[in-house]
Design a protein around this motif. Structure first.
Motif, PDB file in Angstrom:
ATOM      1  N   PHE A 582     -18.443  -7.165   9.011  1.00  0.00           N
ATOM      2  CA  PHE A 582     -19.573  -8.035   8.688  1.00  0.00           C
ATOM      3  C   PHE A 582     -20.037  -8.805   9.924  1.00  0.00           C
ATOM      4  O   PHE A 582     -21.245  -8.860  10.230  1.00  0.00           O
ATOM      5  CB  PHE A 582     -19.153  -9.001   7.579  1.00  0.00           C
ATOM      6  N   ILE A 583     -19.099  -9.404  10.653  1.00  0.00           N
ATOM      7  CA  ILE A 583     -19.457 -10.146  11.873  1.00  0.00           C
ATOM      8  C   ILE A 583     -20.011  -9.206  12.923  1.00  0.00           C
ATOM      9  O   ILE A 583     -20.979  -9.526  13.633  1.00  0.00           O
ATOM     10  CB  ILE A 583     -18.231 -10.913  12.403  1.00  0.00           C
ATOM     11  N   LEU A 584     -19.414  -8.019  13.029  1.00  0.00           N
ATOM     12  CA  LEU A 584     -19.885  -7.026  13.996  1.00  0.00           C
ATOM     13  C   LEU A 584     -21.319  -6.612  13.705  1.00  0.00           C
ATOM     14  O   LEU A 584     -22.160  -6.525  14.617  1.00  0.00           O
ATOM     15  CB  LEU A 584     -18.949  -5.819  13.960  1.00  0.00           C
ATOM     16  N   LEU A 585     -21.618  -6.368  12.435  1.00  0.00           N
ATOM     17  CA  LEU A 585     -22.985  -5.972  12.073  1.00  0.00           C
ATOM     18  C   LEU A 585     -23.965  -7.108  12.316  1.00  0.00           C
ATOM     19  O   LEU A 585     -25.081  -6.883  12.821  1.00  0.00           O
ATOM     20  CB  LEU A 585     -23.021  -5.548  10.603  1.00  0.00           C
ATOM     21  N   GLN A 586     -23.566  -8.340  11.976  1.00  0.00           N
ATOM     22  CA  GLN A 586     -24.449  -9.484  12.190  1.00  0.00           C
ATOM     23  C   GLN A 586     -24.734  -9.693  13.670  1.00  0.00           C
ATOM     24  O   GLN A 586     -25.877  -9.920  14.067  1.00  0.00           O
ATOM     25  CB  GLN A 586     -23.805 -10.738  11.598  1.00  0.00           C
ATOM     26  N   GLY A 587     -23.700  -9.673  14.496  1.00  0.00           N
ATOM     27  CA  GLY A 587     -23.870 -10.019  15.907  1.00  0.00           C
ATOM     28  C   GLY A 587     -24.436  -8.911  16.755  1.00  0.00           C
ATOM     29  O   GLY A 587     -25.328  -9.132  17.579  1.00  0.00           O
ATOM     30  N   VAL A 588     -23.937  -7.698  16.576  1.00  0.00           N
ATOM     31  CA  VAL A 588     -24.342  -6.575  17.428  1.00  0.00           C
ATOM     32  C   VAL A 588     -25.486  -5.786  16.809  1.00  0.00           C
ATOM     33  O   VAL A 588     -26.377  -5.324  17.526  1.00  0.00           O
ATOM     34  CB  VAL A 588     -23.131  -5.655  17.702  1.00  0.00           C
ATOM     35  N   GLY A 589     -25.478  -5.660  15.483  1.00  0.00           N
ATOM     36  CA  GLY A 589     -26.473  -4.808  14.846  1.00  0.00           C
ATOM     37  C   GLY A 589     -27.762  -5.499  14.449  1.00  0.00           C
ATOM     38  O   GLY A 589     -28.846  -4.921  14.612  1.00  0.00           O
ATOM     39  N   LEU A 590     -27.680  -6.751  13.932  1.00  0.00           N
ATOM     40  CA  LEU A 590     -28.865  -7.389  13.357  1.00  0.00           C
ATOM     41  C   LEU A 590     -29.502  -8.456  14.244  1.00  0.00           C
ATOM     42  O   LEU A 590     -30.708  -8.697  14.131  1.00  0.00           O
ATOM     43  CB  LEU A 590     -28.508  -8.002  11.997  1.00  0.00           C
TER      44      LEU A 590
END
Length: 848
Positions: A582-590
């Motif tokens: 979740f943190i990875l998607l928020q920070g790197v992806g979104l």
């Protein structure tokens, strides 16, 4: 045998799809990393490519806001903007964007420092401890303790091993015994250490923000700083003279002006109707003359000032009337028509000339508005009182003015442009009913959110999928990467999309509560959205897991509150990979998509195709609005997740990706606040206490989780020693409210400086000093002073000039497909929007 038969014959074991142990998945993080990098890099490179080509969007604030004019120009090269943005100082942030932006970015900067330190400590101390000791099953874990973890069974240094009741016997030498729970004392120590570290960084940043805020507000002089909002005025005092006499008899200062809020609903409704008519006229003229043949009707200089004197206004009205009536067009092109209904019950209808009809309606409405502005209106219990000095205002709002309870309450006034005038004449009872109704609706909505949030995990369980779609379940069981995408990538994406979509609903609800200022609305949005993200996304999803066991776990937790701590601790450990993703998607992806302003980019072609009038095109190039309530709650949730997981085995990964999130977030929002987006609200940094209280809530959850984690291993002594931290955190929240919060609401009298005082260091830099002999010049004006120049506390519908339709479209407005380089369009539309758009937005703000 086909896949359907296999699925039917297979014994299904219900598992939590977000629990990596239950699924045996080892590659979920790698799949999420590849997905996030693909999304993030495509958005980032797209931004770098479009930024110099689409400056009307990505440099909208820099090009249209005077306060941003002093910011350094960003090069047009692909990556050249990054070092220039990095070098923008905190003082420049204050000078160009104000206190709200400074406080928002301060939270990200503080988080970067805190999690940078915690990450180093975790890697140096806790990660080795977890690597060696945290491999034993916790109560309720389905892992067979007789089967050694692969890490140790393949390690010759450990040899054979066995599990006793309280010790781990390492049989390599046949003698070495390690206490099973001794390492948990390190958990206790670091629970105290990380709690103290978080409070230290929070307190230090609070003290720094207070210093900056006091010096910033104490050195400026605006009408807002000298105005109080006086509410609960008794009927016998509802006149300007009586209010002035009452306050001056208190001997706290002289009253400069008084604005009593009256029931202006009829006038506001007429202004709303007028704005609708103006747009109808503009659309009719655009259809009649075409987008490239209309002529300017109003001088640009008048639009820039927004105010005309009587001669200019009379001349402008004559010109408008003549040009509006003249049928100057090709004879072969008919004038547009509209259908009107009349007669008994409006059953008859006929077509009339649209331009003549709407202009006649506008003329009649203008006469009504002119008459309505001269009327006397019923005063309400609310007034804005401007004092002659800032100290007088601060003394009034920090004192009790009347011995009667709930009467003559003095509060700091919002900025004039921030006032929602349509709510000022609402009775206090109506505002309270609205507030309680919305609150109850949000409680019901919170219960409703339990269905999709708690059901999300159950629907993505292989057993649940097998009941609905056996073939898909069989396919997922045979392909680990696809299974990881569906069971981990999809939940994180759905949760992330909920965090993006739900704030729009809560923003609408907050605007319906009847608050007096947009700043209060924004603070309310922050509170509402955080409640959703923290309760529904974190507590419900974590503590109760899948929908199949939600109600059972909830009932058991209500019967025994200690069970909630155990469930939360067990679930937190099991959901580590889910929250990492979740943190990875928020920070790197979104986050790169926020930088790209994907919503504005995707909506622009649609809005461009629907734009007809000069007003429509002018609105297209206005800077997007930056709303802290949309972005801050998610950042606070990720802060809490980093704290909660900091000591656990997955802590180093959570902290690492959390650090990446706050670094990327800091520079993403720094760019948007300074160069791309506008923030018209005026909260003077009051969001910081809300951030601190929610940090303390996160610390309480962290302590509860650690007590549960330690207790799950039957180490009850260290688990019990964690408990005193919880009342300490509650006490500190009370201490914070008594000590620091007043300084985030008011200006200390000692901080207020006269115009002749020496300028001061605001953000740790020497600014504004100009030593010429013995004379010290005051520093440059603040953002608030520039924004509130010539402002007054008065409903705009009473004084704003009655703008005429915009009928000015050059060859740019030719209906062609959207172009990448919009500079020519922007220069044309901006010249139209300088005055009237400001007036139009004021009308809109006044009637939210």
């Amino acid at each position: 045998m086909d896949g359907l038969s296999i699925a039917k014959n297979r014994t299904c074991t219900h598992v939590d799809p977000t629990n990596p142990k239950a699924n045996g998945q080892q590659n979920q993080i790698y799949v999420q990393l590849v997905l996030s990098l693909a999304l993030g890099l495509s958005a980032f490179f797209g931004f770098c490519f479009l930024r110099p080509r689409w400056k009307s969007l990505y440099a909208a604030r820099k090009r249209q806001s005077e306060s941003a004019a002093s910011l350094p120009e960003l090069p047009d090269t692909f990556f050249g903007w990054m070092p220039v943005l990095y070098k923008v100082t905190e003082q420049q942030v204050l000078d160009s964007a104000g206190l709200d932006a400074y406080v928002f970015l301060a939270f990200f900067k503080m988080s970067m420092k805190l999690f940078g330190v915690m990450f180093l400590v975790t890697c140096a101390i806790l990660a080795p401890i977890n690597y060696k000791f945290d491999y034993l099953p916790t109560p309720g874990d389905s892992t067979d303790p007789r089967n050694p973890p692969e890490l140790f069974s393949n390690n010759p240094l450990w040899g054979s091993w066995s599990v006793a009741a309280d010790t781990v016997v390492l049989a390599s030498d046949g003698k070495t015994e390690l206490p099973k729970t001794d390492y948990l004392w390190a958990y206790l120590v670091f629970t105290y250490f990380f709690t103290g570290l978080a409070i230290y960084f929070m307190t230090s940043e609070t003290q720094r923000i207070i210093k900056v805020r006091q010096e910033y507000l104490g050195s400026q002089s605006t009408i807002t700083d000298r105005t109080i909002k006086l509410s609960a005025i008794p009927p016998e005092l509802r006149s300007k003279e009586k209010i002035k006499d009452f306050l001056e008899k208190l001997q706290i200062g002289k009253v400069e002006s008084v604005t009593i809020c009256c029931n202006w609903k009829g006038l506001d409704d007429m202004m709303d109707k007028r704005a609708h008519l103006v747009r109808k006229i503009e659309e009719a003229w655009t259809v009649h003359l075409g987008r490239s043949k209309t002529a300017a009707l109003e001088p640009v200089q008048a639009r820039r000032s927004g105010i005309l004197d009587e001669d200019e206004q009379h001349e402008s009205q004559e010109n408008n009337t003549l040009l509006g009536r003249a049928h100057v067009t090709a004879y072969e092109k008919p004038r547009p028509t509209t259908r009107i209904w009349y007669g008994f019950l409006h059953l008859q209808n006929r077509k009339v000339d649209a331009i003549d009809y709407y202009e006649e309606q506008l003329r009649k409405l203008d006469e009504k508005i002119s008459m309505a502005r001269k009327k006397e209106y019923t005063p309400t219990s609310l007034a804005f009182v401007t004092m002659d000095s800032i100290p007088a205002c601060q003394m009034a709002v920090q004192a009790l003015l009347d011995p009667s309870p709930l009467q003559l309450l003095a509060r700091l006034a919002p900025a004039p442009s921030d006032v929602v005038w349509s709510n000022t004449y609402l009775p206090r009872s109506s505002r309270m009913i609205r507030a309680w109704t919305i609150t109850l609706f949000i409680i019901v909505l919170t219960i409703f959110w339990l269905i999709p949030v708690a059901g999300l995990a159950g629907l993505l369980d292989l057993c649940s999928i097998e009941q609905v779609w056996p073939g898909l379940a069989n396919l997922l069981s045979r392909h680990e990467i696809l299974k990881a995408l569906v069971q981990t990538g999809l939940p994180t994406l759905v949760v992330s999309l909920l965090n993006i979509a739900v704030p729009f609903l809560y923003d609408y609800l907050a605007n319906m509560q009847g608050m007096i200022s947009q700043g209060d609305v924004e603070l309310s949005v922050i509170s509402k959205n955080f409640f959703f993200t923290f309760f529904n996304v974190f507590l419900v999803f974590t503590a109760f897991g899948t929908a199949s066991k939600f109600w059972g776990e909830l009932q058991d937790s209500l019967k025994d509150t200690t069970r909630l701590a155990y469930n939360l601790a067990r679930a937190v450990k099991g959901l580590a990979v889910f929250y990492i993703n979740f943190i990875l998607l928020q920070g790197v992806g979104l986050l790169p998509f926020r930088l790209l302003e994907f919503g504005s980019v995707s909506l622009y072609p649609i809005l461009r195709m629907g734009a007809k009038t000069p007003r429509d095109y002018a609105e297209l190039v206005q800077p997007p609005i930056f709303k802290y309530g949309f972005y801050l709650p998610s950042a606070i949730l990720i802060y809490i997740l980093c704290i909660v997981y900091s000591i656990l085995p997955a802590g180093y990964m959570v902290l690492f990706f959390g650090l990446i999130y706050f670094v990327f977030g800091y520079y993403t929002y720094k760019y948007q606040l300074l160069y791309a987006m506008d923030h018209p609200q005026h909260a003077t940094g009051k969001a910081w206490p809300m951030v601190c209280y929610r940090i303390l809530v996160g610390l309480g959850v962290f302590q509860l989780v650690m007590a549960g984690v330690i207790a799950l291993s039957n180490a009850f002594v260290p688990a019990g020693l964690v408990v005193p931290l919880i009342p300490f955190t509650l006490w500190y929240s009370y201490y914070f409210g008594r000590t620091y919060e007043p300084l985030m609401n008011f200006i200390a009298l000692r901080s207020i400086r006269r115009e002749s005082d020496a300028s001061i260091n605001i953000a740790g830099e020497t600014v504004g000093l100009d030593m010429t002999g013995a004379r010290i010049r005051r520093r440059q004006s603040t953002v608030d002073e520039e924004r509130e120049k010539f402002s007054k506390f008065i409903n705009p519908t009473l004084t704003v000039p009655l703008e005429k339709p915009w009928i000015n479209a050059e060859s740019t407005f030719n209906g062609d497909a959207p172009q990448t380089d919009l500079e020519h369009e922007e220069s044309t539309a901006s010249s139209l929007s300088l005055g009237d758009t400001h007036i139009w937005r004021d009308n809109g703000d006044a009637n939210v």
